[in-house]
Design a protein around this motif. Structure first.
Motif, PDB file in Angstrom:
ATOM      1  N   GLU A   1       0.848  -1.190   0.000  1.00  0.00           N
ATOM      2  CA  GLU A   1       0.000   0.000   0.000  1.00  0.00           C
ATOM      3  C   GLU A   1       0.880   1.235   0.000  1.00  0.00           C
ATOM      4  N   GLY A   2       0.279   2.375  -0.248  1.00  0.00           N
ATOM      5  CA  GLY A   2       1.002   3.645  -0.169  1.00  0.00           C
ATOM      6  C   GLY A   2       0.072   4.685   0.405  1.00  0.00           C
ATOM      7  N   LEU A   3       0.486   5.346   1.479  1.00  0.00           N
ATOM      8  CA  LEU A   3      -0.292   6.453   2.031  1.00  0.00           C
ATOM      9  C   LEU A   3       0.668   7.434   2.679  1.00  0.00           C
TER      10      LEU A   3
ATOM     11  N   LEU B   1       4.172   6.316   3.704  1.00  0.00           N
ATOM     12  CA  LEU B   1       4.141   5.043   4.436  1.00  0.00           C
ATOM     13  C   LEU B   1       3.929   3.910   3.463  1.00  0.00           C
ATOM     14  N   ARG B   2       4.707   2.873   3.627  1.00  0.00           N
ATOM     15  CA  ARG B   2       4.617   1.741   2.715  1.00  0.00           C
ATOM     16  C   ARG B   2       4.342   0.446   3.501  1.00  0.00           C
ATOM     17  N   PRO B   3       3.086   0.128   3.776  1.00  0.00           N
ATOM     18  CA  PRO B   3       2.749  -1.182   4.347  1.00  0.00           C
ATOM     19  C   PRO B   3       2.874  -2.260   3.268  1.00  0.00           C
TER      20      PRO B   3
ATOM     21  N   ASN C   1       2.328  -6.562 -10.693  1.00  0.00           N
ATOM     22  CA  ASN C   1       1.787  -5.579 -11.643  1.00  0.00           C
ATOM     23  C   ASN C   1       2.837  -4.518 -11.975  1.00  0.00           C
ATOM     24  N   TYR C   2       3.624  -4.180 -10.962  1.00  0.00           N
ATOM     25  CA  TYR C   2       4.610  -3.107 -11.145  1.00  0.00           C
ATOM     26  C   TYR C   2       5.852  -3.655 -11.842  1.00  0.00           C
ATOM     27  N   ALA C   3       6.207  -4.909 -11.545  1.00  0.00           N
ATOM     28  CA  ALA C   3       7.342  -5.534 -12.250  1.00  0.00           C
ATOM     29  C   ALA C   3       7.032  -5.609 -13.742  1.00  0.00           C
TER      30      ALA C   3
HETATM   31  C1  COI Z   1       1.288   5.339  -4.673  1.00  0.00           C
HETATM   32  O1  COI Z   1       0.860   6.283  -5.331  1.00  0.00           O
HETATM   33  O2  COI Z   1       1.274   5.336  -3.429  1.00  0.00           O
HETATM   34  C2  COI Z   1       1.846   4.174  -5.321  1.00  0.00           C
HETATM   35  O3  COI Z   1       1.774   3.124  -4.755  1.00  0.00           O
HETATM   36  C3  COI Z   1       2.483   4.343  -6.619  1.00  0.00           C
HETATM   37  C4  COI Z   1       3.897   3.915  -6.671  1.00  0.00           C
HETATM   38  C5  COI Z   1       4.937   4.769  -6.146  1.00  0.00           C
HETATM   39  C6  COI Z   1       4.146   2.497  -6.839  1.00  0.00           C
END
Ligand code: COI
Length: 376
Positions: free
Chosen positions: A82-84, A151-153, A214-216
């Motif tokens: 996730e990204g927030l 934040l990257r969960p 998906n991103y790879a």
């Molecule tokens: C986001 O916008 O939070 C994303 O997850 C995009 C990205 C940097 C992979």
């Protein structure tokens, strides 16, 4: 009960970093954080097994993982994220923006990737605990700079097993990274390469899950875009190659001359939190939100006749990024087409929506919808 339906509740143990980065070094990072280059002093982790459920949940000093070389995530990509962002307001308080939406999407992604369920409140609690531990890392957005703590969960399958089935062991984590703009040239506008060669997702695939695969799979398309002089890819649907999907790391929007804010309907695209927020904010700015299928042919015709006046891409990391041009290859003909959006500069509605969203996130306008959640 399937292993990934397990009930959970995290009991987070707090183990503060004995040697956080010295204040002066942290200040130097916060003065020019870029995006995703630096990480804070702490992280959260929790482990899960089919036998014991969630356990060993803690906020502790940031440290590398030890993984068995046969861990399922390394071979079969069983992973979600996730990204927030956490925003510092002018009075020094720190807030999350709609973290419940990320928690819900994380749960949906977990189900799609056959990973264990994490209670949505536990997801938010873990994110908040990292923000609290690293509150000194939340930049102040003084001088109108768009800085925040990203934040990257994430969750990875850690079981060492080479058979293909849902792993019986997983790790959940949250890392944090001070962030400035995602694109250095962001608000100046980007060009999108409409790829006819690669698709991002098909119906029934993982396009609506936030999973690393998906991103790879987007990286070769992204390289193609760069080769064609563009900043990002615009994907079309997997079946007909005719319908707009998304820009890989962002959802796509069009603004029409008669005041519609158009965006591709959900299905195989990511249900962006920014996307949803903009659709809700649109009427405040005199725009009518519309979610539907949008053909590339329609976009091209309407850019040409001026009835689509603006295009932009939106996501947590990139906020709103105006699109000033699209480029692509006519199918079967090999000829490259190129179309300018509007007058080739960021449009007024895109910038107004951008300002409305940022004003809300940074507490400069009242939060009428209760989207902000105070952490500190
Ligand atoms: C986001 O916008 O939070 C994303 O997850 C995009 C990205 C940097 C992979």
């Amino acid at each position: 009960m399937r292993p990934y339906d397990a009930d959970v509740s995290l009991d987070l143990d707090l183990r503060p970093a004995p040697q956080p980065l010295p204040d002066a070094e942290r200040a130097a990072v916060l003065a020019d954080p870029g995006f995703g280059r630096y990480f804070t002093d702490h992280m959260a982790t929790a482990r899960w097994t089919t036998d014991d459920g969630w356990h060993d949940a803690a906020v502790h000093p940031l440290e590398p993982f030890t993984l068995h070389p046969a861990a399922a995530v390394l071979h079969y990509g069983q992973e979600i994220f996730e990204g927030l962002k956490a925003y510092r307001h002018a009075d020094g308080s720190v807030w999350l923006f709609r973290p419940d939406k990320n928690a819900r999407r994380f749960a949906r992604s977990a189900r799609r990737l056959a990973l264990p369920m994490l209670d949505e409140d536990d997801f938010v609690a873990a994110v908040e605990a990292v923000v609290r531990a690293d509150v000194a890392w939340v930049p102040s957005a003084a001088d109108g700079q768009e800085t925040s703590l990203y934040l990257r969960p994430f969750m990875i399958a850690t079981e060492a097993f080479l058979g293909v089935r849902p792993a019986h062991e997983a790790t959940f984590g949250v890392v944090a990274s001070p962030a400035g703009p995602y694109f250095s040239g962001g608000v100046q506008g980007v060009n999108l390469w409409v790829t006819d060669r690669y698709v991002r997702a098909s119906r029934g695939g993982t396009g609506d899950a936030k999973t690393g695969g998906n991103y790879a799979a987007s990286l070769a398309a992204q390289a193609e875009a760069r080769d064609r002089g563009c900043d990002q890819v615009l994907y079309l649907d997997g079946e007909e190659h005719a319908w707009l999907e998304e820009a890989g790391t962002m959802n796509v929007f069009l603004v029409t001359a008669d005041g519609e804010l158009l965006t591709p309907a959900l299905g195989s695209i990511l249900e962006g939190v920014t996307r949803d927020s903009l659709l809700e904010l649109a009427p405040d700015l005199g725009l009518t939100p519309v979610e539907r299928r949008i053909g590339l042919a329609e976009l091209r015709e309407r850019l040409a006749d001026g009835s689509v006046t603006e295009v932009f891409a939106a996501g947590t990391a990139a906020v709103i990024t105006p699109v000033v041009g699209i480029r692509g290859e006519d199918r079967g003909q090999g000829a490259v087409y190129e179309q300018q959006v509007g007058d080739g500069t960021p449009g007024a509605a895109s910038l107004a929506l951008r300002a409305a969203l940022l004003d809300l996130q940074y507490g400069r306008t009242p939060d009428a919808r209760g989207w902000l959640r105070r952490v500190v």
